[in-house]
Scaffold this motif. Sequence first.
Motif, PDB file in Angstrom:
ATOM      1  N   ALA A  63     -13.392 -10.645 -25.020  1.00 27.25           N
ATOM      2  CA  ALA A  63     -12.364  -9.752 -24.647  1.00 27.25           C
ATOM      3  C   ALA A  63     -11.496  -9.418 -25.897  1.00 27.25           C
ATOM      4  O   ALA A  63     -11.109  -7.893 -25.757  1.00 27.25           O
ATOM      5  CB  ALA A  63     -11.247 -10.637 -23.714  1.00 27.25           C
ATOM      6  N   VAL A  64     -11.159 -10.153 -26.640  1.00 23.47           N
ATOM      7  CA  VAL A  64     -10.268  -9.502 -27.940  1.00 23.47           C
ATOM      8  C   VAL A  64     -11.301  -8.716 -28.821  1.00 23.47           C
ATOM      9  O   VAL A  64     -10.656  -7.722 -29.190  1.00 23.47           O
ATOM     10  CB  VAL A  64      -9.661 -10.713 -28.665  1.00 23.47           C
ATOM     11  CG1 VAL A  64      -9.050 -10.318 -29.859  1.00 23.47           C
ATOM     12  CG2 VAL A  64      -8.604 -11.608 -27.829  1.00 23.47           C
ATOM     13  N   PRO A  65     -12.369  -8.970 -29.007  1.00 24.22           N
ATOM     14  CA  PRO A  65     -13.129  -7.842 -30.062  1.00 24.22           C
ATOM     15  C   PRO A  65     -13.297  -6.763 -29.359  1.00 24.22           C
ATOM     16  O   PRO A  65     -13.330  -5.508 -29.939  1.00 24.22           O
ATOM     17  CB  PRO A  65     -14.433  -8.823 -30.118  1.00 24.22           C
ATOM     18  CG  PRO A  65     -14.302 -10.177 -30.002  1.00 24.22           C
ATOM     19  CD  PRO A  65     -13.161 -10.299 -28.952  1.00 24.22           C
ATOM     20  N   ALA A  66     -13.478  -6.633 -27.909  1.00 22.45           N
ATOM     21  CA  ALA A  66     -13.526  -5.576 -27.294  1.00 22.45           C
ATOM     22  C   ALA A  66     -12.254  -4.743 -27.367  1.00 22.45           C
ATOM     23  O   ALA A  66     -12.489  -3.327 -27.511  1.00 22.45           O
ATOM     24  CB  ALA A  66     -13.851  -5.760 -25.845  1.00 22.45           C
ATOM     25  N   ALA A  67     -11.302  -5.444 -27.224  1.00 16.43           N
ATOM     26  CA  ALA A  67     -10.001  -4.436 -27.457  1.00 16.43           C
ATOM     27  C   ALA A  67      -9.852  -4.107 -28.739  1.00 16.43           C
ATOM     28  O   ALA A  67      -9.144  -3.005 -28.953  1.00 16.43           O
ATOM     29  CB  ALA A  67      -8.508  -5.453 -26.988  1.00 16.43           C
ATOM     30  N   ASP A  68     -10.134  -4.661 -29.679  1.00 13.55           N
ATOM     31  CA  ASP A  68     -10.174  -4.202 -31.085  1.00 13.55           C
ATOM     32  C   ASP A  68     -11.121  -2.738 -31.382  1.00 13.55           C
ATOM     33  O   ASP A  68     -10.631  -2.174 -32.164  1.00 13.55           O
ATOM     34  CB  ASP A  68     -10.764  -5.290 -32.127  1.00 13.55           C
ATOM     35  CG  ASP A  68      -9.988  -6.384 -32.340  1.00 13.55           C
ATOM     36  OD1 ASP A  68      -8.588  -6.565 -32.024  1.00 13.55           O
ATOM     37  OD2 ASP A  68     -10.485  -7.503 -32.698  1.00 13.55           O
ATOM     38  N   ILE A  69     -11.848  -2.446 -30.502  1.00  5.66           N
ATOM     39  CA  ILE A  69     -12.315  -1.392 -30.406  1.00  5.66           C
ATOM     40  C   ILE A  69     -11.625  -0.155 -30.455  1.00  5.66           C
ATOM     41  O   ILE A  69     -11.629   0.756 -30.983  1.00  5.66           O
ATOM     42  CB  ILE A  69     -13.675  -1.273 -29.264  1.00  5.66           C
ATOM     43  CG1 ILE A  69     -14.760  -2.278 -29.764  1.00  5.66           C
ATOM     44  CG2 ILE A  69     -14.245   0.061 -29.283  1.00  5.66           C
ATOM     45  CD1 ILE A  69     -15.948  -2.240 -28.528  1.00  5.66           C
ATOM     46  N   VAL A  70     -10.664  -0.305 -29.444  1.00  5.81           N
ATOM     47  CA  VAL A  70      -9.306   0.448 -29.342  1.00  5.81           C
ATOM     48  C   VAL A  70      -8.866   0.853 -30.580  1.00  5.81           C
ATOM     49  O   VAL A  70      -8.439   2.080 -30.792  1.00  5.81           O
ATOM     50  CB  VAL A  70      -8.593  -0.016 -28.024  1.00  5.81           C
ATOM     51  CG1 VAL A  70      -7.486   1.122 -27.923  1.00  5.81           C
ATOM     52  CG2 VAL A  70      -9.280   0.019 -26.915  1.00  5.81           C
ATOM     53  N   ASP A  71      -8.690  -0.412 -31.352  1.00  4.70           N
ATOM     54  CA  ASP A  71      -7.679   0.125 -32.577  1.00  4.70           C
ATOM     55  C   ASP A  71      -8.803   0.715 -33.435  1.00  4.70           C
ATOM     56  O   ASP A  71      -8.299   1.654 -34.215  1.00  4.70           O
ATOM     57  CB  ASP A  71      -7.349  -1.251 -33.249  1.00  4.70           C
ATOM     58  CG  ASP A  71      -6.275  -1.976 -32.367  1.00  4.70           C
ATOM     59  OD1 ASP A  71      -5.614  -1.522 -31.600  1.00  4.70           O
ATOM     60  OD2 ASP A  71      -6.220  -3.452 -32.674  1.00  4.70           O
ATOM     61  N   SER A  72      -9.868   0.590 -33.526  1.00  2.00           N
ATOM     62  CA  SER A  72     -10.858   1.299 -34.319  1.00  2.00           C
ATOM     63  C   SER A  72     -10.872   2.825 -33.880  1.00  2.00           C
ATOM     64  O   SER A  72     -11.272   3.770 -34.625  1.00  2.00           O
ATOM     65  CB  SER A  72     -12.125   0.926 -34.264  1.00  2.00           C
ATOM     66  OG  SER A  72     -12.094  -0.549 -34.789  1.00  2.00           O
ATOM     67  N   ALA A  73     -11.016   2.792 -32.692  1.00  3.77           N
ATOM     68  CA  ALA A  73     -10.851   4.298 -31.956  1.00  3.77           C
ATOM     69  C   ALA A  73      -9.611   5.220 -32.455  1.00  3.77           C
ATOM     70  O   ALA A  73      -9.693   6.477 -32.655  1.00  3.77           O
ATOM     71  CB  ALA A  73     -11.138   4.300 -30.562  1.00  3.77           C
ATOM     72  N   TYR A  74      -8.490   4.446 -32.463  1.00  7.27           N
ATOM     73  CA  TYR A  74      -7.340   4.991 -33.026  1.00  7.27           C
ATOM     74  C   TYR A  74      -6.962   5.051 -34.295  1.00  7.27           C
ATOM     75  O   TYR A  74      -5.840   5.646 -34.848  1.00  7.27           O
ATOM     76  CB  TYR A  74      -6.187   4.719 -32.090  1.00  7.27           C
ATOM     77  CG  TYR A  74      -6.063   5.155 -30.609  1.00  7.27           C
ATOM     78  CD1 TYR A  74      -5.191   6.208 -30.370  1.00  7.27           C
ATOM     79  CD2 TYR A  74      -6.681   4.679 -29.736  1.00  7.27           C
ATOM     80  CE1 TYR A  74      -4.971   6.876 -29.268  1.00  7.27           C
ATOM     81  CE2 TYR A  74      -6.333   5.212 -28.340  1.00  7.27           C
ATOM     82  CZ  TYR A  74      -5.816   6.220 -28.251  1.00  7.27           C
ATOM     83  OH  TYR A  74      -5.482   6.711 -27.013  1.00  7.27           O
ATOM     84  N   TYR A  75      -7.857   4.565 -35.216  1.00  5.26           N
ATOM     85  CA  TYR A  75      -7.589   4.562 -36.461  1.00  5.26           C
ATOM     86  C   TYR A  75      -7.299   5.715 -37.192  1.00  5.26           C
ATOM     87  O   TYR A  75      -6.353   5.699 -37.952  1.00  5.26           O
ATOM     88  CB  TYR A  75      -9.001   3.644 -37.272  1.00  5.26           C
ATOM     89  CG  TYR A  75      -8.508   3.387 -38.593  1.00  5.26           C
ATOM     90  CD1 TYR A  75      -7.632   2.212 -39.053  1.00  5.26           C
ATOM     91  CD2 TYR A  75      -9.205   4.229 -39.558  1.00  5.26           C
ATOM     92  CE1 TYR A  75      -7.386   1.857 -40.555  1.00  5.26           C
ATOM     93  CE2 TYR A  75      -8.784   3.879 -41.062  1.00  5.26           C
ATOM     94  CZ  TYR A  75      -8.222   2.820 -41.188  1.00  5.26           C
ATOM     95  OH  TYR A  75      -7.862   2.790 -42.683  1.00  5.26           O
TER      96      TYR A  75
END
Length: 114
Positions: A63-75
């Motif tokens: 769950a948390v690593p999947a949410a980190d994808i969002v941070d990468s997408a908005y980086y």
Amino acid sequence: MAMLDIKSLMHSRVDEMFATISGQASDEDCQFALKRYLMSNYSDLASLSFWIGCDAKTFQDEAVPAADIVDSAYYALNREKEYDGSSNVASSQQDHGTYNARQQFGTTVEGARL
């Protein structure tokens, strides 16, 4: 939680995410909504997997690593805002520069106290 409850919850989370990002939502609001949706979705998938007999821990752990994808997408977007040239240059230099008025001029400059 029954399977129909899980299904209803998953649908309501999609509706909640779209309600948050519709209209005049800022990029930060969209990022938060997408991140929350992904984490909630993985939690719901863990609940669903319990009912269908597979290992729920796998979904919970991701769950948390999947949410980190969002941070990468908005980086890139966040970096662009951070270094945007339209920001107040004087305040950014004062906040982050090596300029120290008190050290250079003391506590009084032209009759005003700092």
